[in-house]
Scaffold this motif. Structure first.
Motif, PDB file in Angstrom:
ATOM      1  N   LEU A 104     -13.866  35.262   7.742  1.00 42.07           N
ATOM      2  CA  LEU A 104     -14.406  35.075   8.872  1.00 42.07           C
ATOM      3  C   LEU A 104     -15.137  35.607   9.602  1.00 42.07           C
ATOM      4  CD1 LEU A 104     -14.280  32.373  11.531  1.00 42.07           C
ATOM      5  CD2 LEU A 104     -12.083  33.883  12.346  1.00 42.07           C
ATOM      6  N   GLU A 105     -16.268  35.591  10.015  1.00 44.94           N
ATOM      7  CA  GLU A 105     -17.031  35.901  10.929  1.00 44.94           C
ATOM      8  C   GLU A 105     -17.300  35.323  12.734  1.00 44.94           C
ATOM      9  OE1 GLU A 105     -18.852  39.871  11.466  1.00 44.94           O
ATOM     10  OE2 GLU A 105     -17.401  39.138   9.753  1.00 44.94           O
ATOM     11  N   ILE A 106     -17.002  35.800  13.275  1.00 45.26           N
ATOM     12  CA  ILE A 106     -17.492  35.643  15.070  1.00 45.26           C
ATOM     13  C   ILE A 106     -18.997  35.830  15.222  1.00 45.26           C
ATOM     14  CG2 ILE A 106     -16.821  35.198  17.251  1.00 45.26           C
ATOM     15  CD1 ILE A 106     -15.215  33.915  15.430  1.00 45.26           C
ATOM     16  N   VAL A 107     -19.289  35.622  15.763  1.00 48.33           N
ATOM     17  CA  VAL A 107     -20.998  35.636  15.697  1.00 48.33           C
ATOM     18  C   VAL A 107     -21.454  35.302  17.401  1.00 48.33           C
ATOM     19  CG1 VAL A 107     -22.147  33.698  14.514  1.00 48.33           C
ATOM     20  CG2 VAL A 107     -23.558  35.310  15.496  1.00 48.33           C
ATOM     21  N   ASP A 108     -22.383  36.051  18.112  1.00 45.97           N
ATOM     22  CA  ASP A 108     -22.888  35.349  19.351  1.00 45.97           C
ATOM     23  C   ASP A 108     -22.417  35.564  19.999  1.00 45.97           C
ATOM     24  OD1 ASP A 108     -24.544  34.559  21.513  1.00 45.97           O
ATOM     25  OD2 ASP A 108     -24.659  32.631  21.054  1.00 45.97           O
ATOM     26  N   GLN A 109     -20.791  34.816  20.569  1.00 47.05           N
ATOM     27  CA  GLN A 109     -19.809  34.699  21.512  1.00 47.05           C
ATOM     28  C   GLN A 109     -18.901  35.801  21.645  1.00 47.05           C
ATOM     29  OE1 GLN A 109     -21.395  33.439  23.440  1.00 47.05           O
ATOM     30  NE2 GLN A 109     -22.278  31.193  22.726  1.00 47.05           N
ATOM     31  N   GLU A 110     -18.321  36.253  22.456  1.00 46.05           N
ATOM     32  CA  GLU A 110     -16.876  37.078  22.805  1.00 46.05           C
ATOM     33  C   GLU A 110     -15.996  36.030  22.699  1.00 46.05           C
ATOM     34  OE1 GLU A 110     -16.605  40.119  21.763  1.00 46.05           O
ATOM     35  OE2 GLU A 110     -18.133  40.543  22.418  1.00 46.05           O
ATOM     36  N   VAL A 111     -14.789  36.380  21.544  1.00 48.63           N
ATOM     37  CA  VAL A 111     -13.514  36.131  21.450  1.00 48.63           C
ATOM     38  C   VAL A 111     -12.426  37.496  21.927  1.00 48.63           C
ATOM     39  CG1 VAL A 111     -11.697  35.157  20.082  1.00 48.63           C
ATOM     40  CG2 VAL A 111     -14.105  34.112  19.705  1.00 48.63           C
ATOM     41  N   TRP A 112     -11.654  37.046  22.864  1.00 48.84           N
ATOM     42  CA  TRP A 112     -10.952  38.000  23.762  1.00 48.84           C
ATOM     43  C   TRP A 112     -10.074  38.426  23.196  1.00 48.84           C
ATOM     44  CZ3 TRP A 112     -10.573  33.540  27.664  1.00 48.84           C
ATOM     45  CH2 TRP A 112     -11.694  33.430  27.907  1.00 48.84           C
ATOM     46  N   ASP A 113      -9.185  37.870  22.703  1.00 51.22           N
ATOM     47  CA  ASP A 113      -7.653  38.637  21.462  1.00 51.22           C
ATOM     48  C   ASP A 113      -7.682  38.515  20.083  1.00 51.22           C
ATOM     49  OD1 ASP A 113      -8.245  35.346  21.256  1.00 51.22           O
ATOM     50  OD2 ASP A 113      -5.847  35.249  21.734  1.00 51.22           O
ATOM     51  N   LEU A 114      -9.132  38.877  19.499  1.00 47.79           N
ATOM     52  CA  LEU A 114      -9.450  38.251  18.304  1.00 47.79           C
ATOM     53  C   LEU A 114      -8.839  39.666  17.575  1.00 47.79           C
ATOM     54  CD1 LEU A 114     -11.856  37.302  16.853  1.00 47.79           C
ATOM     55  CD2 LEU A 114     -13.071  38.916  17.269  1.00 47.79           C
ATOM     56  N   PRO A 115      -8.122  39.379  16.535  1.00 47.07           N
ATOM     57  CA  PRO A 115      -7.587  40.255  15.646  1.00 47.07           C
ATOM     58  C   PRO A 115      -8.790  41.297  15.486  1.00 47.07           C
ATOM     59  CG  PRO A 115      -6.833  38.423  15.598  1.00 47.07           C
ATOM     60  CD  PRO A 115      -8.488  38.330  15.880  1.00 47.07           C
ATOM     61  N   ALA A 116      -8.143  42.820  14.679  1.00 46.45           N
ATOM     62  CA  ALA A 116      -9.645  43.925  14.324  1.00 46.45           C
ATOM     63  C   ALA A 116      -9.679  44.032  13.107  1.00 46.45           C
ATOM     64  CB  ALA A 116      -8.452  45.649  14.086  1.00 46.45           C
ATOM     65  N   SER A 117      -8.971  42.942  12.077  1.00 47.32           N
ATOM     66  CA  SER A 117      -9.525  42.742  10.992  1.00 47.32           C
ATOM     67  C   SER A 117     -11.183  41.384  11.206  1.00 47.32           C
ATOM     68  CB  SER A 117      -8.227  41.699  10.201  1.00 47.32           C
ATOM     69  OG  SER A 117      -7.954  40.356  10.348  1.00 47.32           O
ATOM     70  N   VAL A 118     -11.282  40.962  12.399  1.00 47.50           N
ATOM     71  CA  VAL A 118     -12.519  39.828  12.366  1.00 47.50           C
ATOM     72  C   VAL A 118     -13.038  40.302  12.605  1.00 47.50           C
ATOM     73  CG1 VAL A 118     -12.805  37.793  13.024  1.00 47.50           C
ATOM     74  CG2 VAL A 118      -9.874  37.805  11.928  1.00 47.50           C
ATOM     75  N   GLY A 119     -14.268  40.329  12.293  1.00 50.39           N
ATOM     76  CA  GLY A 119     -16.025  41.129  12.478  1.00 50.39           C
ATOM     77  C   GLY A 119     -15.950  40.711  14.012  1.00 50.39           C
ATOM     78  N   THR A 120     -16.843  40.841  14.261  1.00 40.77           N
ATOM     79  CA  THR A 120     -17.771  40.469  15.613  1.00 40.77           C
ATOM     80  C   THR A 120     -19.186  40.901  15.346  1.00 40.77           C
ATOM     81  OG1 THR A 120     -16.104  39.671  17.052  1.00 40.77           O
ATOM     82  CG2 THR A 120     -18.832  39.062  17.939  1.00 40.77           C
ATOM     83  N   VAL A 121     -20.080  39.871  15.564  1.00 43.49           N
ATOM     84  CA  VAL A 121     -21.423  40.359  16.086  1.00 43.49           C
ATOM     85  C   VAL A 121     -21.988  39.838  17.163  1.00 43.49           C
ATOM     86  CG1 VAL A 121     -23.951  39.688  15.102  1.00 43.49           C
ATOM     87  CG2 VAL A 121     -21.989  39.989  13.050  1.00 43.49           C
ATOM     88  N   THR A 122     -22.283  39.994  17.668  1.00 48.89           N
ATOM     89  CA  THR A 122     -22.490  40.101  19.615  1.00 48.89           C
ATOM     90  C   THR A 122     -23.698  40.643  20.151  1.00 48.89           C
ATOM     91  OG1 THR A 122     -21.097  41.491  20.687  1.00 48.89           O
ATOM     92  CG2 THR A 122     -20.494  39.365  19.944  1.00 48.89           C
ATOM     93  N   SER A 123     -25.039  40.120  21.076  1.00 49.89           N
ATOM     94  CA  SER A 123     -25.623  41.178  21.609  1.00 49.89           C
ATOM     95  C   SER A 123     -25.102  41.498  22.482  1.00 49.89           C
ATOM     96  CB  SER A 123     -26.615  40.016  22.131  1.00 49.89           C
ATOM     97  OG  SER A 123     -27.635  39.447  21.351  1.00 49.89           O
ATOM     98  N   ALA A 124     -25.423  42.704  22.834  1.00 45.61           N
ATOM     99  CA  ALA A 124     -24.490  43.314  24.225  1.00 45.61           C
ATOM    100  C   ALA A 124     -25.312  42.985  25.707  1.00 45.61           C
ATOM    101  CB  ALA A 124     -25.146  45.013  23.886  1.00 45.61           C
ATOM    102  N   ASN A 125     -25.096  41.820  26.128  1.00 48.56           N
ATOM    103  CA  ASN A 125     -25.056  40.731  27.394  1.00 48.56           C
ATOM    104  C   ASN A 125     -24.885  41.484  28.250  1.00 48.56           C
ATOM    105  OD1 ASN A 125     -26.225  38.458  26.536  1.00 48.56           O
ATOM    106  ND2 ASN A 125     -24.220  37.958  25.882  1.00 48.56           N
ATOM    107  N   GLN A 126     -23.990  41.909  28.525  1.00 47.85           N
ATOM    108  CA  GLN A 126     -23.205  42.265  30.172  1.00 47.85           C
ATOM    109  C   GLN A 126     -24.550  43.878  30.177  1.00 47.85           C
ATOM    110  OE1 GLN A 126     -18.613  42.936  30.751  1.00 47.85           O
ATOM    111  NE2 GLN A 126     -19.315  44.111  31.928  1.00 47.85           N
TER     112      GLN A 126
END
Length: 339
Positions: A145-167
């Motif tokens: 699984l890969e999460i992209v664009d949006q943040e998932v708050w309680d994401l496990p460390a084993s799952v990657g995320t690709v997001t923009s630095a919106n804040q």
């Protein structure tokens, strides 16, 4: 009678995913470590695993397919994201099964279930849910699984995320507005799901306003029509003294605002500054211009696809969180912020 050994038994003993075992028994070794292949083949021999012909046919028919869930295919951001994903996966020999959740959490849940049933090799999600419980079944099913664009708050460390630095980008924007003589920030947001890029954008603007002494106001449309937005916007704008920067937190909101400005004979940057999260070439043809914060959604899709391919070929997957794309202030367009 001894119970038949399954692909799941082999995967558990070898410490790999069922997809990896399936690829090995069907001769698909692309982008796979030799050590992984040798370990799985040793377990297959040790457990005397014999794949059924029907299982092999099923794998051959459905293999090399990646599920891609986007929040709203009508939003060009989601379309560009899907294109960026497909460009990379196509080169690697994978097809994508694209599904549009249209933002409701229940629709997203059903779409995930359908992808389980399709036995896809991996999934990339532009999430609507902000909680990982929506996606935890993927880990239990050993689907990368890969999460992209949006943040998932309680994401496990084993799952990657690709997001923009919106804040961070919105905080920087607040500093720029201060330096150019603005006193007020009036943000316009659309109704958003639990996981939305608008949430960190609002947080960045609120923090910047607090730190730099600017007033901050937000109008959330929440599905209201354009007439409601026109009344609310013009009333709020009239209450503010000093220079105001109007910020469209999503590209589609900008079209409603431009229509309202025309109807009420409001001009920018004369009456207010105008800022939008956008990435469309047409913006350069707007007379006095719009100050754009740009995100390269295709590049974001490229990153997500490459990371998914890596996690599919690596056991365990790399546990990293990426923010490679900082929205940039586009100098090729005219600015509503006066320099």
């Amino acid at each position: 009678m001894n119970q038949r050994v399954t692909i799941g038994d082999v995967a558990k003993a070898a410490g790999v995913s069922g997809t990896t075992v399936s690829r090995i028994i069907n001769g698909h070794y692309e982008k796979m470590r030799l050590a992984t292949r040798q370990r799985v083949e040793a377990v297959i021999k040790e457990l005397h695993f014999i794949p059924t012909a029907s299982a092999q046919r099923l794998s051959q028919r459905q293999g090399h397919v990646i599920g891609v869930l986007v929040g709203d295919i009508a939003n060009p951001f989601s379309s560009l994201l899907a294109k960026g994903i497909d460009d990379i996966l196509k080169q690697a020999g994978y097809d994508i099964l694209l599904m549009n959740t249209n933002n409701p959490l229940e629709t997203e849940k059903r779409a995930l279930q359908r992808l389980y049933q399709q036995q896809v090799d991996g999934i990339i999600v532009q999430p609507n849910s902000g909680h990982f419980s929506q996606f935890s079944g993927l880990l239990r099913a050993q689907i990368p699984l890969e999460i992209v664009d949006q943040e998932v708050w309680d994401l496990p460390a084993s799952v990657g995320t690709v997001t923009s630095a919106n804040q961070d980008a919105c905080y920087q924007l607040g500093r720029i507005l201060l330096n150019h003589g603005y006193h007020n920030i009036l943000a316009i947001s659309a109704h958003f799901a639990e996981a939305s890029g608008q949430i960190p954008r609002i947080a960045g603007l609120e923090t910047a306003a607090n730190d730099f002494g600017l007033s901050y106001h937000n109008i959330e449309t929440r599905g209201h029509g354009r007439d409601w937005l026109a009344r609310t916007f013009t009333h709020q704008l009239a209450q503010l003294s000093g220079r105001t920067a109007v910020i469209s937190l999503m590209g589609p909101v900008l079209f409603d605002l431009l229509s309202i400005f025309k109807k009420h004979h409001l001009t920018f940057p004369q009456d207010f500054g105008l800022v939008s999260f956008d990435d469309w070439e047409w913006s350069q043809y707007v007379g006095d211009g719009i100050f754009l914060l740009k995100q390269d959604m295709e590049l974001m899709g490229n990153y997500a696809a490459k990371r998914l391919l890596k996690s599919m070929a690596t056991i365990p997957p790399a546990a990293q969180r990426f923010c490679p794309l900082k929205p940039s202030f586009a100098p090729q367009f005219n600015f509503s912020i006066n320099y």
